[in-house]
Design a protein around this motif. Structure first.
Motif, short mmCIF file in Angstrom:
data_model
loop_
_atom_site.label_atom_id
_atom_site.label_comp_id
_atom_site.label_asym_id
_atom_site.label_seq_id
_atom_site.Cartn_x
_atom_site.Cartn_y
_atom_site.Cartn_z
N THR A 74 0.82 -1.22 0.01
CA THR A 74 -0.11 -0.11 -0.05
C THR A 74 0.78 1.26 0.13
N GLU A 75 1.92 1.19 0.85
CA GLU A 75 2.69 2.33 0.98
C GLU A 75 3.42 2.60 -0.45
N ALA A 76 3.91 1.64 -1.11
CA ALA A 76 4.74 1.60 -2.26
C ALA A 76 4.07 2.63 -3.48
N ALA A 77 2.75 2.83 -3.28
CA ALA A 77 1.91 3.69 -4.40
C ALA A 77 2.40 4.98 -4.15
N ASP A 78 2.57 5.44 -2.99
CA ASP A 78 2.95 7.08 -2.66
C ASP A 78 4.39 7.18 -2.42
N LEU A 79 5.33 6.23 -2.89
CA LEU A 79 6.64 6.54 -2.81
C LEU A 79 7.45 6.68 -4.06
N GLY A 80 6.62 6.41 -5.51
CA GLY A 80 6.92 6.86 -6.72
C GLY A 80 7.90 5.61 -7.29
N GLU A 81 8.38 5.95 -8.40
CA GLU A 81 9.33 5.26 -9.08
C GLU A 81 10.82 4.96 -8.66
N ARG A 82 11.36 6.07 -8.09
CA ARG A 82 12.63 6.09 -7.59
C ARG A 82 13.07 5.08 -6.52
N VAL A 83 11.92 4.26 -6.02
CA VAL A 83 11.59 3.33 -4.83
C VAL A 83 11.23 2.20 -5.32
N VAL A 84 12.06 1.13 -4.81
CA VAL A 84 11.52 -0.40 -5.09
C VAL A 84 11.44 -0.92 -3.56
N ILE A 85 10.28 -1.81 -3.50
CA ILE A 85 10.22 -2.28 -1.94
C ILE A 85 10.43 -4.14 -2.37
N LEU A 86 11.31 -4.65 -1.71
CA LEU A 86 11.44 -5.97 -1.96
C LEU A 86 11.15 -6.89 -0.66
N THR A 87 10.31 -7.88 -0.77
CA THR A 87 9.94 -8.57 0.42
C THR A 87 10.72 -10.03 0.12
N VAL A 88 11.62 -10.30 1.23
CA VAL A 88 12.39 -11.39 1.11
C VAL A 88 11.82 -12.46 2.30
N SER A 89 11.79 -13.84 1.76
CA SER A 89 11.34 -14.78 2.77
C SER A 89 12.04 -16.02 2.02
N VAL A 90 11.91 -17.04 2.86
CA VAL A 90 12.36 -18.34 2.60
C VAL A 90 11.42 -19.11 1.91
N ASP A 91 10.29 -18.56 1.72
CA ASP A 91 9.13 -19.40 0.96
C ASP A 91 9.43 -19.62 -0.50
N LEU A 92 9.14 -20.57 -1.25
CA LEU A 92 9.20 -20.95 -2.49
C LEU A 92 8.86 -20.16 -3.44
N PRO A 93 9.52 -19.82 -4.46
CA PRO A 93 8.80 -18.72 -5.28
C PRO A 93 7.65 -18.89 -5.99
N PHE A 94 7.12 -20.28 -6.08
CA PHE A 94 5.57 -20.73 -6.52
C PHE A 94 4.99 -20.05 -5.23
N ALA A 95 4.99 -20.18 -3.86
CA ALA A 95 4.27 -19.78 -2.91
C ALA A 95 4.21 -18.18 -2.80
N GLN A 96 5.34 -17.74 -3.13
CA GLN A 96 5.41 -16.12 -2.94
C GLN A 96 4.22 -15.76 -4.16
N ALA A 97 4.53 -16.17 -5.38
CA ALA A 97 3.63 -15.91 -6.28
C ALA A 97 2.18 -16.02 -6.16
N ARG A 98 1.91 -17.35 -5.68
CA ARG A 98 0.42 -17.71 -5.21
C ARG A 98 -0.05 -16.59 -4.22
N TRP A 99 0.64 -16.46 -3.28
CA TRP A 99 0.25 -15.44 -2.21
C TRP A 99 -0.03 -14.35 -2.72
N CYS A 100 0.94 -13.68 -3.47
CA CYS A 100 0.82 -12.36 -4.06
C CYS A 100 -0.72 -12.09 -5.07
N GLY A 101 -0.74 -13.09 -5.69
CA GLY A 101 -2.08 -13.25 -6.68
C GLY A 101 -3.22 -13.19 -5.62
N ALA A 102 -3.30 -14.16 -4.66
CA ALA A 102 -4.43 -14.11 -3.83
C ALA A 102 -4.68 -12.77 -2.79
N ALA A 103 -3.39 -12.20 -2.51
CA ALA A 103 -3.73 -10.94 -1.79
C ALA A 103 -3.65 -9.75 -2.54
#
Length: 172
Positions: A74-103
């Motif tokens: 949500t915060e990313a929308a107000d920060l603009g193109e000069r900022v990237v937000i990275l979320t790091v976890s040990v979840d498998l990439p499949f699980a991360q993609a599934r979670w992002c889609g569902a959320a």
């Protein structure tokens, strides 16, 4: 031998051991290799020239991690193109993609430390007993120097969202 830090963090009140150094404001951020997908990797240089907020979570499939990632999305929308937000976890990439889609999370880049846990070790967030990455926030300037860091003392607690966002805005 890799540094082990004890007596500084807990999971539900139980002591845990963090592997790796404690990074501090002013340190040059270590490079990393994390997975976007099973085959596609990302490194710090892929986000060169951008201000980076790195949100480290143990697993997206837990309540606090879910809320943390949604908040930064949500915060990313107000920060603009000069900022990237990275979320790091040990979840498998499949699980991360599934979670992002569902959320409906589409402003945050999810990266997985599942393969070697090298990010966790380099950033001092690898939990030895669980082989998960401890909740933490790192804000890096466009030259990859750490300008803000928060290592949480209790894994189940939320980070200080306001301070992290203020640290990003101070770099804009």
């Amino acid at each position: 031998m890799t540094q082990q830090r004890t007596g500084i963090a807990t999971f539900k009140g139980n002591p845990i051991t963090l592997v790796g150094p404690e990074l501090k404001v002013g340190d040059q951020a270590p490079d990393f290799k994390l997975n976007r997908t099973l085959l596609d990797e990302a490194s710090l240089s892929d986000f060169s020239g951008k201000i980076k907020l790195i949100s480290v979570v143990p697993s997206l499939d837990t309540g606090t991690c879910d809320a943390q990632t949604r908040r930064f999305n949500t915060e990313a929308a107000d920060l603009g193109e000069r900022v990237v937000i990275l979320t790091v976890s040990v979840d498998l990439p499949f699980a991360q993609a599934r979670w992002c889609g569902a959320a409906g999370v589409d402003q945050v880049v999810t990266l997985s430390d599942y393969k070697s846990r090298s990010f966790g070790e380099a950033y001092g967030v690898l939990i030895d007993e669980l082989q998960l990455d401890m909740r933490a926030i790192f804000v890096l300037d466009k030259n990859d120097r750490i300008s803000y860091v928060e290592y949480l003392q209790e894994m189940s607690e939320h980070p200080n969202y306001e301070q992290a966002i203020a640290a990003v805005k101070a770099l804009l």
